[in-house]
Design a protein around this motif. Structure first.
Motif, PDB file in Angstrom:
ATOM      1  N   LEU A   1       0.879  -1.164   0.000  1.00  0.00           N
ATOM      2  CA  LEU A   1       0.000   0.000   0.000  1.00  0.00           C
ATOM      3  C   LEU A   1       0.921   1.219   0.000  1.00  0.00           C
ATOM      4  CD1 LEU A   1      -2.551  -1.273   2.648  1.00  0.00           C
ATOM      5  CD2 LEU A   1      -2.879  -1.157   0.183  1.00  0.00           C
ATOM      6  N   ARG A   2       0.909   1.944  -1.103  1.00  0.00           N
ATOM      7  CA  ARG A   2       1.893   2.998  -1.301  1.00  0.00           C
ATOM      8  C   ARG A   2       1.227   4.355  -1.517  1.00  0.00           C
ATOM      9  NH1 ARG A   2       5.928  -0.606  -5.142  1.00  0.00           N
ATOM     10  NH2 ARG A   2       6.827  -1.841  -3.438  1.00  0.00           N
ATOM     11  N   TYR A   3       2.048   5.391  -1.361  1.00  0.00           N
ATOM     12  CA  TYR A   3       1.582   6.782  -1.423  1.00  0.00           C
ATOM     13  C   TYR A   3       2.499   7.548  -2.354  1.00  0.00           C
ATOM     14  CZ  TYR A   3       0.949  11.599   0.331  1.00  0.00           C
ATOM     15  OH  TYR A   3       0.732  12.947   0.446  1.00  0.00           O
ATOM     16  N   GLY A   4       1.915   8.232  -3.324  1.00  0.00           N
ATOM     17  CA  GLY A   4       2.714   9.035  -4.234  1.00  0.00           C
ATOM     18  C   GLY A   4       2.041   9.130  -5.590  1.00  0.00           C
ATOM     19  N   ARG A   5       2.839   9.432  -6.586  1.00  0.00           N
ATOM     20  CA  ARG A   5       2.347   9.424  -7.956  1.00  0.00           C
ATOM     21  C   ARG A   5       2.430   8.006  -8.503  1.00  0.00           C
ATOM     22  NH1 ARG A   5       4.786  14.537  -7.509  1.00  0.00           N
ATOM     23  NH2 ARG A   5       3.556  16.241  -8.405  1.00  0.00           N
ATOM     24  N   ALA A   6       1.650   7.723  -9.530  1.00  0.00           N
ATOM     25  CA  ALA A   6       1.673   6.387 -10.124  1.00  0.00           C
ATOM     26  C   ALA A   6       3.077   6.073 -10.634  1.00  0.00           C
ATOM     27  CB  ALA A   6       0.668   6.300 -11.256  1.00  0.00           C
ATOM     28  N   SER A   7       3.628   4.950 -10.200  1.00  0.00           N
ATOM     29  CA  SER A   7       4.975   4.582 -10.628  1.00  0.00           C
ATOM     30  C   SER A   7       5.028   3.167 -11.182  1.00  0.00           C
ATOM     31  CB  SER A   7       5.954   4.705  -9.449  1.00  0.00           C
ATOM     32  OG  SER A   7       5.540   3.879  -8.380  1.00  0.00           O
ATOM     33  N   ASP A   8       3.943   2.436 -11.107  1.00  0.00           N
ATOM     34  CA  ASP A   8       3.904   1.053 -11.578  1.00  0.00           C
ATOM     35  C   ASP A   8       2.598   0.849 -12.337  1.00  0.00           C
ATOM     36  OD1 ASP A   8       3.450  -1.847 -11.670  1.00  0.00           O
ATOM     37  OD2 ASP A   8       5.178  -1.975 -10.334  1.00  0.00           O
ATOM     38  N   PRO A   9       2.683   0.378 -13.566  1.00  0.00           N
ATOM     39  CA  PRO A   9       1.448   0.198 -14.356  1.00  0.00           C
ATOM     40  C   PRO A   9       0.497  -0.826 -13.764  1.00  0.00           C
ATOM     41  CG  PRO A   9       3.360  -0.762 -15.473  1.00  0.00           C
ATOM     42  CD  PRO A   9       3.887   0.031 -14.325  1.00  0.00           C
ATOM     43  N   GLN A  10       0.995  -1.692 -12.885  1.00  0.00           N
ATOM     44  CA  GLN A  10       0.150  -2.713 -12.266  1.00  0.00           C
ATOM     45  C   GLN A  10      -0.539  -2.215 -10.995  1.00  0.00           C
ATOM     46  OE1 GLN A  10      -0.283  -5.561 -13.936  1.00  0.00           O
ATOM     47  NE2 GLN A  10       1.136  -4.719 -15.449  1.00  0.00           N
TER      48      GLN A  10
ATOM     49  N   GLU B   1      -5.943  20.618  -3.213  1.00  0.00           N
ATOM     50  CA  GLU B   1      -5.844  19.364  -3.943  1.00  0.00           C
ATOM     51  C   GLU B   1      -4.383  18.921  -3.975  1.00  0.00           C
ATOM     52  OE1 GLU B   1      -8.208  17.459  -5.133  1.00  0.00           O
ATOM     53  OE2 GLU B   1      -9.858  18.810  -4.616  1.00  0.00           O
ATOM     54  N   SER B   2      -4.179  17.630  -3.825  1.00  0.00           N
ATOM     55  CA  SER B   2      -2.832  17.066  -3.882  1.00  0.00           C
ATOM     56  C   SER B   2      -2.696  16.231  -5.153  1.00  0.00           C
ATOM     57  CB  SER B   2      -2.584  16.196  -2.647  1.00  0.00           C
ATOM     58  OG  SER B   2      -1.427  15.399  -2.819  1.00  0.00           O
ATOM     59  N   PRO B   3      -1.520  16.244  -5.769  1.00  0.00           N
ATOM     60  CA  PRO B   3      -1.309  15.405  -6.955  1.00  0.00           C
ATOM     61  C   PRO B   3      -1.010  13.962  -6.600  1.00  0.00           C
ATOM     62  CG  PRO B   3       0.693  16.597  -6.477  1.00  0.00           C
ATOM     63  CD  PRO B   3      -0.330  17.055  -5.460  1.00  0.00           C
ATOM     64  N   LEU B   4      -0.979  13.662  -5.308  1.00  0.00           N
ATOM     65  CA  LEU B   4      -0.591  12.334  -4.847  1.00  0.00           C
ATOM     66  C   LEU B   4      -1.813  11.472  -4.579  1.00  0.00           C
ATOM     67  CD1 LEU B   4       2.166  13.576  -2.395  1.00  0.00           C
ATOM     68  CD2 LEU B   4       2.397  12.978  -4.804  1.00  0.00           C
ATOM     69  N   ALA B   5      -1.614  10.180  -4.551  1.00  0.00           N
ATOM     70  CA  ALA B   5      -2.725   9.256  -4.345  1.00  0.00           C
ATOM     71  C   ALA B   5      -2.214   8.032  -3.590  1.00  0.00           C
ATOM     72  CB  ALA B   5      -3.347   8.851  -5.679  1.00  0.00           C
ATOM     73  N   TYR B   6      -3.148   7.158  -3.236  1.00  0.00           N
ATOM     74  CA  TYR B   6      -2.857   5.941  -2.486  1.00  0.00           C
ATOM     75  C   TYR B   6      -3.097   4.751  -3.411  1.00  0.00           C
ATOM     76  CZ  TYR B   6      -3.031   9.149   1.444  1.00  0.00           C
ATOM     77  OH  TYR B   6      -2.798  10.207   2.296  1.00  0.00           O
ATOM     78  N   TRP B   7      -2.154   3.807  -3.414  1.00  0.00           N
ATOM     79  CA  TRP B   7      -2.142   2.750  -4.425  1.00  0.00           C
ATOM     80  C   TRP B   7      -2.023   1.380  -3.772  1.00  0.00           C
ATOM     81  CZ3 TRP B   7      -2.623   4.704  -9.371  1.00  0.00           C
ATOM     82  CH2 TRP B   7      -2.345   6.069  -9.529  1.00  0.00           C
ATOM     83  N   LEU B   8      -2.595   0.390  -4.460  1.00  0.00           N
ATOM     84  CA  LEU B   8      -2.470  -1.016  -4.077  1.00  0.00           C
ATOM     85  C   LEU B   8      -1.685  -1.735  -5.160  1.00  0.00           C
ATOM     86  CD1 LEU B   8      -3.168  -3.699  -2.611  1.00  0.00           C
ATOM     87  CD2 LEU B   8      -5.328  -3.689  -3.891  1.00  0.00           C
ATOM     88  N   LEU B   9      -0.653  -2.443  -4.740  1.00  0.00           N
ATOM     89  CA  LEU B   9       0.167  -3.215  -5.669  1.00  0.00           C
ATOM     90  C   LEU B   9       0.316  -4.631  -5.111  1.00  0.00           C
ATOM     91  CD1 LEU B   9       1.838  -3.079  -8.273  1.00  0.00           C
ATOM     92  CD2 LEU B   9       3.823  -2.476  -6.867  1.00  0.00           C
ATOM     93  N   VAL B  10      -0.067  -5.627  -5.910  1.00  0.00           N
ATOM     94  CA  VAL B  10      -0.019  -7.030  -5.479  1.00  0.00           C
ATOM     95  C   VAL B  10       1.187  -7.700  -6.108  1.00  0.00           C
ATOM     96  CG1 VAL B  10      -1.273  -9.213  -5.368  1.00  0.00           C
ATOM     97  CG2 VAL B  10      -2.527  -7.051  -5.311  1.00  0.00           C
ATOM     98  N   GLY B  11       1.913  -8.489  -5.309  1.00  0.00           N
ATOM     99  CA  GLY B  11       3.089  -9.184  -5.800  1.00  0.00           C
ATOM    100  C   GLY B  11       2.752 -10.203  -6.875  1.00  0.00           C
ATOM    101  N   PRO B  12       3.657 -10.412  -7.825  1.00  0.00           N
ATOM    102  CA  PRO B  12       3.373 -11.314  -8.948  1.00  0.00           C
ATOM    103  C   PRO B  12       3.179 -12.767  -8.528  1.00  0.00           C
ATOM    104  CG  PRO B  12       5.692 -10.651  -8.934  1.00  0.00           C
ATOM    105  CD  PRO B  12       4.991  -9.801  -7.916  1.00  0.00           C
ATOM    106  N   ARG B  13       3.726 -13.154  -7.389  1.00  0.00           N
ATOM    107  CA  ARG B  13       3.577 -14.541  -6.926  1.00  0.00           C
ATOM    108  C   ARG B  13       2.416 -14.711  -5.968  1.00  0.00           C
ATOM    109  NH1 ARG B  13       9.307 -15.368  -4.355  1.00  0.00           N
ATOM    110  NH2 ARG B  13       8.760 -13.274  -3.662  1.00  0.00           N
ATOM    111  N   SER B  14       1.691 -13.627  -5.692  1.00  0.00           N
ATOM    112  CA  SER B  14       0.678 -13.678  -4.638  1.00  0.00           C
ATOM    113  C   SER B  14      -0.749 -13.515  -5.135  1.00  0.00           C
ATOM    114  CB  SER B  14       0.966 -12.582  -3.595  1.00  0.00           C
ATOM    115  OG  SER B  14       2.257 -12.715  -3.043  1.00  0.00           O
ATOM    116  N   PHE B  15      -0.943 -12.916  -6.302  1.00  0.00           N
ATOM    117  CA  PHE B  15      -2.307 -12.493  -6.666  1.00  0.00           C
ATOM    118  C   PHE B  15      -3.246 -13.669  -6.910  1.00  0.00           C
ATOM    119  CE2 PHE B  15      -0.198 -13.010 -10.718  1.00  0.00           C
ATOM    120  CZ  PHE B  15      -1.183 -13.481 -11.572  1.00  0.00           C
TER     121      PHE B  15
END
Length: 324
Positions: free
Chosen positions: A156-165, A280-294
């Motif tokens: 669970l990450r915070y920032g700008r989009a950095s991963d297409p997944q 308004e903030s340009p940042l957002a909260y993101w969910l990223l699932v590991g490739p071996r876990s989804f």
């Protein structure tokens, strides 16, 4: 004093010692007896003696003084014991934990401390009620964990989009908040410039990460056209949950991340000051699932539950989302 030539100097060993003999060393150091150590380890006395001798050969110095009826640690042995005892204890504790969790379903999550404390943990009881057989492990760190190479299932990450997944959970607005008690006792807050009459709370290391600059009062005052104002005093903290805790305690005004304080605002523990002046903030909260876990059912169940938890936070940032 005799001169020591390079050829006569003792050869310093550089190869790391093997760990196989450390159990024997620890047993002898505890018992101060080769016979008692052998009984503890269910080995013969000669086997223990050989292991200690092999360890001393690897270290390069004697670890015990052998007396007729007793054994005594040398200075080097005592020094090694101070490292070996806690290290083996930690290894044993980890092995016990691994054995206890064999066959149990679990989800390992990496996120940062403020998000875990202020948003995730307060909601976890609901997940545990629905899925009592799934264990949750949360690792809080500012460092970005590589989901490809670790045993962490999701981030669970915070920032700008950095991963297409990555999946966007919700965006962010910044709001000025204070405790009801502070507002009742302080001067009126009718316009942005009035905030300068209060102690202002903000992050003390905004220079450390670019996204923290959005949490600065300088930016907020600048957006309101009154960037020359200075408060009577400042109060600085390193983490968002510390800033909010200070605001809850009535120690000043804080610029808070609205997703992290929505619950406190809804409960009346905090009051949003000057709501027309949110940023308004340009940042957002993101969910990223590991490739071996989804594909694992327990990870999918947690993600489905998490997405359901997101909607109230999104609604809280809509106009009048915090009022009934």
């Amino acid at each position: 004093m005799p001169h020591v030539t390079p050829s006569s100097a003792p050869l310093l060993r550089t190869r790391a010692i093997g760990a196989g003999h450390l159990r024997a060393f620890l047993a002898v150091a505890r018992q101060l007896s080769f016979r008692a150590a052998a009984d503890e380890l269910a080995l013969t006395q000669s086997a223990v003696s050989r292991q200690i001798q092999a360890l001393e050969d690897e270290v390069g110095v004697p670890l015990f003084l052998r007396h007729t009826r007793a054994v005594e640690l040398t200075g080097a042995g005592a020094q090694l014991l101070r490292s070996v005892a806690p290290a083996l204890e930690q290894v044993d504790a980890t092995v016990r934990q691994i054995r206890q969790t064999v066959g149990r379903k679990s989800v390992a999550i990496t996120t940062w401390a403020s998000f875990a404390a202020m948003w995730l943990i307060p909601r976890l009881q609901e997940f545990q009620r629905i899925w009592p057989d799934i264990d949750i492990r949360i690792d809080t760190s500012d460092a970005v964990v590589d989901l490809d190479t670790t045993d962490v299932d999701l981030a669970l990450r915070y920032g700008r989009a950095s991963d297409p997944q990555a999946r966007r959970l919700f965006g962010e607005q910044l709001a000025v908040v204070a405790s009801p008690g502070l507002l009742a006792a302080g001067p009126p807050l009718r316009r942005p410039a009035d905030a300068a009459h209060y102690t202002l709370i903000e992050t003390g290391d905004a220079h450390r990460m670019p996204q923290l600059e959005w949490l600065s009062w300088q930016r907020w005052f600048g957006a309101q056209g009154c960037d020359q104002l200075q408060p009577p005093r400042w109060l600085y903290f390193n983490y968002a949950h510390q800033i909010v805790q200070a605001a809850l305690a009535g120690q000043g005004l804080a610029i808070a991340r609205l997703p992290l304080v929505a619950d406190a605002l809804a409960a009346g523990e905090l009051v949003e000051v000057l709501p027309a002046h949110r940023m308004e903030s340009p940042l957002a909260y993101w969910l990223l699932v590991g490739p071996r876990s989804f594909r694992r059912p327990e990870v999918a169940a947690f993600c489905e539950w998490l997405i359901a938890q997101v909607e109230p936070t999104r609604l809280a940032m809509e106009p009048d989302g915090l009022t009934d």
